[in-house]
Scaffold this motif. Structure first.
Motif, short mmCIF file in Angstrom:
data_model
loop_
_atom_site.label_atom_id
_atom_site.label_comp_id
_atom_site.label_asym_id
_atom_site.label_seq_id
_atom_site.Cartn_x
_atom_site.Cartn_y
_atom_site.Cartn_z
N LYS A 151 40.60 38.34 6.38
CA LYS A 151 41.09 38.77 6.82
C LYS A 151 42.14 39.85 6.89
O LYS A 151 42.06 40.68 7.58
N SER A 196 35.88 33.97 17.25
CA SER A 196 35.98 32.60 17.07
C SER A 196 35.44 31.72 18.52
O SER A 196 34.64 30.92 18.97
N SER A 209 36.71 31.88 7.72
CA SER A 209 36.18 33.26 8.23
C SER A 209 34.91 33.57 6.94
O SER A 209 35.19 33.18 6.11
N VAL A 237 33.97 34.38 12.85
CA VAL A 237 34.66 35.39 12.85
C VAL A 237 36.22 35.51 13.21
O VAL A 237 36.14 34.96 15.29
N PRO A 238 37.14 34.94 13.21
CA PRO A 238 38.14 34.70 13.59
C PRO A 238 38.91 35.78 15.49
O PRO A 238 38.96 35.02 16.14
#
Length: 145
Positions: A135, A65, A131, A61-62
Motif C-alpha cells: 500500500k 478493486s 492487496s 489492487v485496492p
C-alpha cells in the motif's frame, strides 16, 4: 467480519485467476459450452479467460478493486448462457461429473458467484483490504474514501 471478507476476496481472486488461466490451457473444453448462436467461440473463450485473470488481479489492487468486482459481476452474468447451454445439453467437461444433478447445483452456484463479486463492489476499509502490492507504493490520491 472484515477479516473474513478479505480472506474470501483472496480466495475469489485466486480461484477466478486459475479458472481464467485454464481458458488458455484447455480452451477446447470451454469451446464445447459456448452456445452455437454466438460467433467465434474460441475467441470468446480467450476473451472471457483474459477478463477473469484481469478481474482476479484487479480484486487485489485496492484502487481498482471495486471496478474489478463490477467487471467480474458482469462477466459472471455474461457467461451464464454457456452454463445453461452446458446443462440443457449435458455437455461433458473433463474433470466435472456429467450428471444432471451436478448441473442442477452448478446453475444456481452462478448466483453465488454474482453475489460474491457484488460484495466487493462496495467500498471497504482501504487499509485492511487485501492487496498484491504494498500500500505504500499506491499514491495517496488513488486511495478510496
Amino acid at each position: 467480519m472484515n477479516k473474513y471478507k478479505e480472506i474470501l476476496r483472496v480466495i475469489l481472486a485466486i480461484c477466478i485467476i486459475v479458472v481464467g488461466v485454464t481458458h488458455f490451457l484447455v480452451p477446447e473444453e470451454y469451446v464445447k459450452i459456448v452456445p452455437p448462436q454466438l460467433p467465434y467461440p474460441l475467441g470468446l473463450v480467450y476473451l472471457s479467460g483474459f477478463y477473469e485473470i484481469l478481474g482476479g488481479i484487479g480484486l487485489l489492487v485496492p484502487p481498482v478493486s471495486q471496478a474489478a468486482a463490477w467487471g467480474l459481476l458482469a462477466l459472471f452474468i455474461a457467461v451464464y448462457p454457456a452454463n445453461i447451454y452446458m446443462a440443457v445439453n449435458l455437455i461433458k467437461i473433463e474433470h466435472i461429473p456429467n450428471s444432471p444433478w451436478v448441473h442442477v447445483v452448478r446453475l444456481p452456484f452462478q448466483a453465488v458467484l454474482i453475489a460474491w463479486a457484488w460484495w466487493y463492489t462496495k467500498s471497504s476499509d482501504w487499509e485492511k483490504q487485501a492487496s498484491i502490492i504494498p500500500k505504500s507504493l499506491i499514491p495517496k490520491e488513488l486511495e478510496l474514501e
